[in-house]
Design a protein around this motif. Structure first.
Motif, PDB file in Angstrom:
ATOM      1  N   ASP A 487       3.215 -33.426  12.302  1.00  0.00           N
ATOM      2  CA  ASP A 487       4.100 -33.941  13.346  1.00  0.00           C
ATOM      3  C   ASP A 487       4.500 -32.842  14.329  1.00  0.00           C
ATOM      4  OD1 ASP A 487       5.023 -36.874  12.851  1.00  0.00           O
ATOM      5  OD2 ASP A 487       5.058 -35.968  10.865  1.00  0.00           O
ATOM      6  N   LYS A 488       4.560 -31.608  13.833  1.00  0.00           N
ATOM      7  CA  LYS A 488       4.975 -30.509  14.708  1.00  0.00           C
ATOM      8  C   LYS A 488       3.961 -30.299  15.832  1.00  0.00           C
ATOM      9  CE  LYS A 488       6.327 -25.630  14.743  1.00  0.00           C
ATOM     10  NZ  LYS A 488       6.460 -24.388  13.963  1.00  0.00           N
ATOM     11  N   ASP A 489       2.664 -30.448  15.536  1.00  0.00           N
ATOM     12  CA  ASP A 489       1.636 -30.323  16.579  1.00  0.00           C
ATOM     13  C   ASP A 489       1.891 -31.338  17.691  1.00  0.00           C
ATOM     14  OD1 ASP A 489       0.455 -28.518  14.838  1.00  0.00           O
ATOM     15  OD2 ASP A 489      -1.008 -29.971  14.092  1.00  0.00           O
ATOM     16  N   VAL A 490       2.231 -32.548  17.261  1.00  0.00           N
ATOM     17  CA  VAL A 490       2.476 -33.632  18.221  1.00  0.00           C
ATOM     18  C   VAL A 490       3.713 -33.310  19.053  1.00  0.00           C
ATOM     19  CG1 VAL A 490       3.085 -36.072  18.430  1.00  0.00           C
ATOM     20  CG2 VAL A 490       1.344 -35.357  16.783  1.00  0.00           C
ATOM     21  N   TYR A 491       4.786 -32.891  18.382  1.00  0.00           N
ATOM     22  CA  TYR A 491       6.032 -32.613  19.103  1.00  0.00           C
ATOM     23  C   TYR A 491       5.852 -31.432  20.050  1.00  0.00           C
ATOM     24  CZ  TYR A 491      10.990 -32.112  20.037  1.00  0.00           C
ATOM     25  OH  TYR A 491      12.212 -32.040  20.674  1.00  0.00           O
ATOM     26  N   HIS A 492       5.147 -30.410  19.597  1.00  0.00           N
ATOM     27  CA  HIS A 492       4.888 -29.235  20.448  1.00  0.00           C
ATOM     28  C   HIS A 492       4.158 -29.667  21.722  1.00  0.00           C
ATOM     29  CE1 HIS A 492       3.792 -24.931  21.218  1.00  0.00           C
ATOM     30  NE2 HIS A 492       2.786 -25.528  21.841  1.00  0.00           N
ATOM     31  N   PHE A 493       3.169 -30.508  21.553  1.00  0.00           N
ATOM     32  CA  PHE A 493       2.386 -30.952  22.702  1.00  0.00           C
ATOM     33  C   PHE A 493       3.263 -31.730  23.680  1.00  0.00           C
ATOM     34  CE2 PHE A 493      -0.374 -33.569  25.221  1.00  0.00           C
ATOM     35  CZ  PHE A 493      -1.546 -32.835  25.373  1.00  0.00           C
ATOM     36  N   LEU A 494       4.012 -32.721  23.178  1.00  0.00           N
ATOM     37  CA  LEU A 494       4.805 -33.563  24.060  1.00  0.00           C
ATOM     38  C   LEU A 494       5.990 -32.817  24.651  1.00  0.00           C
ATOM     39  CD1 LEU A 494       4.749 -37.007  22.207  1.00  0.00           C
ATOM     40  CD2 LEU A 494       3.281 -36.177  24.048  1.00  0.00           C
ATOM     41  N   ASP A 495       6.521 -31.851  23.921  1.00  0.00           N
ATOM     42  CA  ASP A 495       7.584 -31.006  24.465  1.00  0.00           C
ATOM     43  C   ASP A 495       7.095 -30.306  25.734  1.00  0.00           C
ATOM     44  OD1 ASP A 495      10.235 -30.493  24.026  1.00  0.00           O
ATOM     45  OD2 ASP A 495       9.900 -28.655  22.878  1.00  0.00           O
ATOM     46  N   ALA A 498       6.768 -32.493  28.774  1.00  0.00           N
ATOM     47  CA  ALA A 498       8.053 -32.527  29.478  1.00  0.00           C
ATOM     48  C   ALA A 498       8.261 -31.273  30.326  1.00  0.00           C
ATOM     49  CB  ALA A 498       9.188 -32.686  28.475  1.00  0.00           C
ATOM     50  N   ARG A 499       7.838 -30.143  29.805  1.00  0.00           N
ATOM     51  CA  ARG A 499       8.022 -28.876  30.524  1.00  0.00           C
ATOM     52  C   ARG A 499       6.943 -28.630  31.572  1.00  0.00           C
ATOM     53  NH1 ARG A 499       9.047 -25.323  25.010  1.00  0.00           N
ATOM     54  NH2 ARG A 499      11.170 -26.090  24.574  1.00  0.00           N
ATOM     55  N   GLN A 500       5.917 -29.496  31.561  1.00  0.00           N
ATOM     56  CA  GLN A 500       4.766 -29.349  32.468  1.00  0.00           C
ATOM     57  C   GLN A 500       4.087 -27.994  32.262  1.00  0.00           C
ATOM     58  OE1 GLN A 500       6.602 -30.282  36.339  1.00  0.00           O
ATOM     59  NE2 GLN A 500       5.637 -32.311  36.186  1.00  0.00           N
ATOM     60  N   ASN A 501       3.997 -27.594  31.007  1.00  0.00           N
ATOM     61  CA  ASN A 501       3.371 -26.317  30.646  1.00  0.00           C
ATOM     62  C   ASN A 501       1.970 -26.602  30.102  1.00  0.00           C
ATOM     63  OD1 ASN A 501       2.519 -23.909  29.364  1.00  0.00           O
ATOM     64  ND2 ASN A 501       4.654 -23.281  29.030  1.00  0.00           N
ATOM     65  N   GLU A 502       0.954 -26.483  30.959  1.00  0.00           N
ATOM     66  CA  GLU A 502      -0.409 -26.839  30.582  1.00  0.00           C
ATOM     67  C   GLU A 502      -0.947 -25.944  29.470  1.00  0.00           C
ATOM     68  OE1 GLU A 502      -2.149 -29.473  31.568  1.00  0.00           O
ATOM     69  OE2 GLU A 502      -0.410 -30.111  32.743  1.00  0.00           O
ATOM     70  N   TYR A 503      -0.598 -24.664  29.526  1.00  0.00           N
ATOM     71  CA  TYR A 503      -1.125 -23.731  28.522  1.00  0.00           C
ATOM     72  C   TYR A 503      -0.602 -24.079  27.134  1.00  0.00           C
ATOM     73  CZ  TYR A 503      -2.570 -19.447  26.194  1.00  0.00           C
ATOM     74  OH  TYR A 503      -3.156 -18.541  25.339  1.00  0.00           O
TER      75      TYR A 503
END
Length: 775
Positions: A487-495, A498-503
């Motif tokens: 779940d952390k991978d998913v949350y990290h990605f979606l976080d 929100a931040r518009q951080n492509e990297y």
């Protein structure tokens, strides 16, 4: 037409269809379903071969011939068994002697150019595997299209002459601008000469005696796309977008098929022999409009299949869905059987569309003048208001809030649930009392291109080198740590969405790739992990586009698609544990997917039903295989599981919701719920699709209807469906409505609701289909 003009097999199937009136320009026969269509074509082929043991045949490639090929093998291999003798007798072939196929002369219909015949996605390979070897034909009597054997100037190989397999046909008509272009120009003319010789060889044989082919989304037969010369011969040619979209699955993406030329026999080739038996077969409503155009239009370059009107023995073999738009079929629908409210709804809604007129403006004279509305019992001033009321009831059902429900949404592939019913699931997810699960039935690895995976793996390797995937440094990561915090991978990605951080989004994807690699290859440390990932990159770079990947790479691709599905539903807080990946075993990336098996494919679904105990099940309702055949086979497995579960539990309150998406659509008369779609829902659909389905953003495998991502085609579909209802209810019904949800409506999706008895009726039918018997 007089059915005595049909062969014995055709007469038998025509009698089963019950079709009495036939007004089309080419005779057609309707079968009940996709498998019986294959049985029919197989029996007709064997019937023809028995009378033409040295005849010239052309047979199709692709997925449509699956049941034709399987039935032909089965019948020939079991010719003397009682069940086959009974089968032959049932269809007018009881006295037929077993045909010998070794004398037949095979002509390959078409091929991509250039492509190696050794590639599994070449038509040469298909023909060799399924027809030359599969049917026991004599290869010495076959005319095949082999790019390796088409001579080019100076003995050059096509890979030297056409780098990247790109061919500029404008060189036929303009001056060369370089020495390389001069070679290419000469090579194109050499290919043209080869095509002329191929054509001559066919004509020396007297032309094709038995032609069996499918029909493309633009109406093409062979690769004779819309606009082809009606007297065309074998040639090297370009294709159109619709054809490229269909070919994308064979070639590894639209990026490849968009630039790949084809060699095809022509419309003049197919019709050269005036006595030829030329059969076009088609299944599913997705083909209905193009079938109607082919059968009801005059000979016309816009509809290539109309050229078959030249042949007295031309036929169309169709499923009910493929025939559903024919004028005869529409007439049979309205004039046979009891009159139902759905018929009234369909007739009135279609009249609004035909006249481009709002329902409240329809006059009683217009209703009486329409051939179908005029059949409505007690037709009068209350007819249209009655239909309006019925549609408003369906809207109310579509807006009804589901509470305290256990909901099991299923999809054949990743993104099917989203594209089918996302606005509906959104509202269910906003109610805390619902327990909602999403189950994707297949791995879906074929939708991930090699290019996408290579790019993601190279990013992962770079991040590993930079020490930016820190979880691998934990001492227990390769033993058990990898299995936690998915779940952390998913949350990290979606976080980072929100931040518009492509990297950082990319880093989230790379985290999931690492976990998946440890699961698949059981790596013991970071050094072995890097080695494995580098080997995968090398394997992919050495593979041709569209090649079948090894099982471990298939699994990695599938796990990436699973990550994408988890991302979509995590937008609403759905945990990973509620997104189920069943990976049904029939899905293996073969040309023909296997039929579902009880223990392998049905029981995993049944086990989940027992555990979750849903009160609502959703599924892709595609019983004719109008979309990918996976839809049809997943439906078989789900139907079997529900049928089995119904023997164990009281399912009298279970609601089963059938949805359709970009492949296949309901008429509003056949739907039971009309679900409003707001601009907000459309925005969420497109944003979440673009951010979550990373492998699909560039639409490598698009629909033939739209050159772009499926999310955009879905939006267009829902908007078009709203217009259909606006014509009946009036636009003011929406913008002046007291209900804010209706005022906010700018699209509609259609859902069919069934109880268990209705759905298990489909289950019984599908079971017969899977056994290869007529339903």
């Amino acid at each position: 037409m007089n059915h005595t003009e049909f062969s014995p097999v055709e007469q038998a199937f025509s009698a089963l269809s019950g079709v009495e009136k036939m007004s089309a320009r080419i005779p057609y026969i309707i079968t009940g379903d996709f498998p019986s269509l294959g049985l029919f074509t197989s029996l007709r082929f064997l019937e023809w071969v028995s009378g033409n043991p040295e005849g010239v045949i052309s047979l199709p490639t692709g997925k449509t011939p699956e049941y034709f090929i399987k039935n032909t093998h089965h019948i020939l291999e079991n010719w003397n068994r009682e069940e086959i003798r009974q089968l032959l007798g049932r269809y007018g072939l009881g006295s037929l002697r077993k045909p010998d196929l070794r004398g037949l002369q095979f002509v390959q219909i078409d091929e991509f150019y250039p492509i190696s015949p050794a590639q599994h996605n070449s038509f040469h390979n298909y023909v060799t595997e399924y027809y030359i070897r599969g049917f026991g034909l004599d290869p010495g009597r076959a005319l095949l299209i082999n790019a390796e054997e088409i001579p080019l100037p100076g003995g050059r190989h096509y890979s030297e002459v056409f780098p990247g397999s790109a061919i500029d046909l404008s060189l036929r008509y303009r001056e060369s601008r370089s020495a390389d272009e001069e070679v290419r120009k000469a090579s194109i003319f050499a290919i043209d000469n080869w095509c002329s010789e191929y054509e001559a060889k066919i004509r020396e044989k007297g032309g094709i005696g038995f032609f069996l082919g499918g029909i493309g989304p633009d109406g093409h037969i062979a690769f004779n796309t819309r606009g082809s010369d009606l007297w065309s011969t074998t040639r090297l040619t370009q294709t159109n977008f619709e054809t490229q979209a269909v070919a994308a699955g064979d070639l590894g993406g639209i990026e490849i098929s968009r630039n790949r030329l084809v060699i095809t026999i022509g419309l003049g080739t197919i019709t050269y022999n005036p006595d030829a038996v030329a059969i076009i077969f088609a299944a599913g409503e997705a083909k209905a409009e193009v079938v109607k155009s082919a059968l009801e239009s005059e000979i016309n370059t816009v509809y290539p299949a109309t050229v078959l009107q030249r042949l007295p023995n031309a036929r169309f073999y169709l499923t009910e869905g493929a025939a559903s738009r024919l004028s005869d079929s529409v007439e049979r629908y309205y004039k046979t059987g009891e009159w139902t409210r759905r018929k009234t709804e369909r007739a009135v809604i279609d009249l609004c569309t035909k006249l481009d007129k709002y329902g409240h403006n329809l006059t009683i004279d217009e209703l009486r003048a329409d051939p179908w509305c005029s059949l409505i019992p007690d037709l009068g001033e209350q007819t249209v208001p009655g239909v309006v009321s019925a549609i408003m009831d369906k809207l109310q059902k579509g807006m009804k809030r589901d509470e305290n429900q256990v909901i099991y949404h299923t999809g054949p592939h990743h993104d099917d649930i989203m594209l089918g019913i996302m606005p509906y699931t959104n509202r269910q997810l906003r109610t805390a009392t619902n327990d909602i699960h999403f189950a994707v039935m297949t791995s879906g690895f074929t939708a991930v291109t090699n290019h996408f995976l290579i790019s993601a793996l190279e990013d992962t390797l770079e991040m590993l080198e930079k020490g930016e995937i820190q979880m691998i440094l934990y001492p227990d990561f390769f033993k058990k740590g990898y299995a936690f915090k998915w779940d952390k991978d998913v949350y990290h990605f979606l976080d980072n969405v929100a931040r518009q951080n492509e990297y950082e989004k990319r880093r989230g994807l790379c985290h999931r790739i690492v976990r998946s690699a440890v699961v698949i290859w059981e790596t013991e440390d970071r050094f072995e992990l890097r080695k494995v990932l580098k080997n995968v990159v090398n394997t992919l770079k050495e593979s041709y586009d569209g090649s079948k990947n090894p099982p471990d790479i298939q699994k990695l691709k599938g796990m990436l698609r699973e990550f994408e599905e988890e991302l979509v539903w995590a937008y609403y807080g759905v945990p990973v544990k509620n997104v189920h990946h069943l990976r049904l075993g029939f899905y293996k990336g073969e040309i023909f997917t296997e039929n579902p098996e009880k223990n392998r494919d049905m029981l995993p679904i049944l086990q989940q039903l027992r555990e979750i105990k849903p009160t609502i099940i959703s599924l892709a309702l595609d019983p004719e295989g109008s979309g990918p055949d996976t839809h049809y086979k997943v439906l078989q497995a789900i139907a079997g599981a529900v049928q089995e579960w119904s023997r164990e539990a009281d399912l009298s309150q279970l609601r089963i919701l059938g949805y359709r998406n970009v492949w296949y659509r309901f008429h509003p008369a056949d739907a039971d719920l009309l679900v409003p779609v707001s601009l907000n829902s459309l925005a969420v659909l497109e944003k979440s699709f673009a951010e979550s389905y990373l492998s699909q953003v560039h639409a490598s495998f698009p629909s033939f209807e739209y050159d772009g991502p499926f999310s955009e085609l879905t939006r267009k579909t829902w908007v078009k469906q709203l217009k259909q209802i606006q014509l009946l209810l009036g636009k003011n019904f929406f913008y002046e409505n007291n209900n804010a949800l209706i005022r906010a409506t700018h699209g509609l999706l259609y859902i069919k609701e069934m109880n268990v008895d209705e759905f298990t009726g489909i289950a019984r039918s599908l079971k017969k289909l899977s056994e290869g018997t007529e339903a």
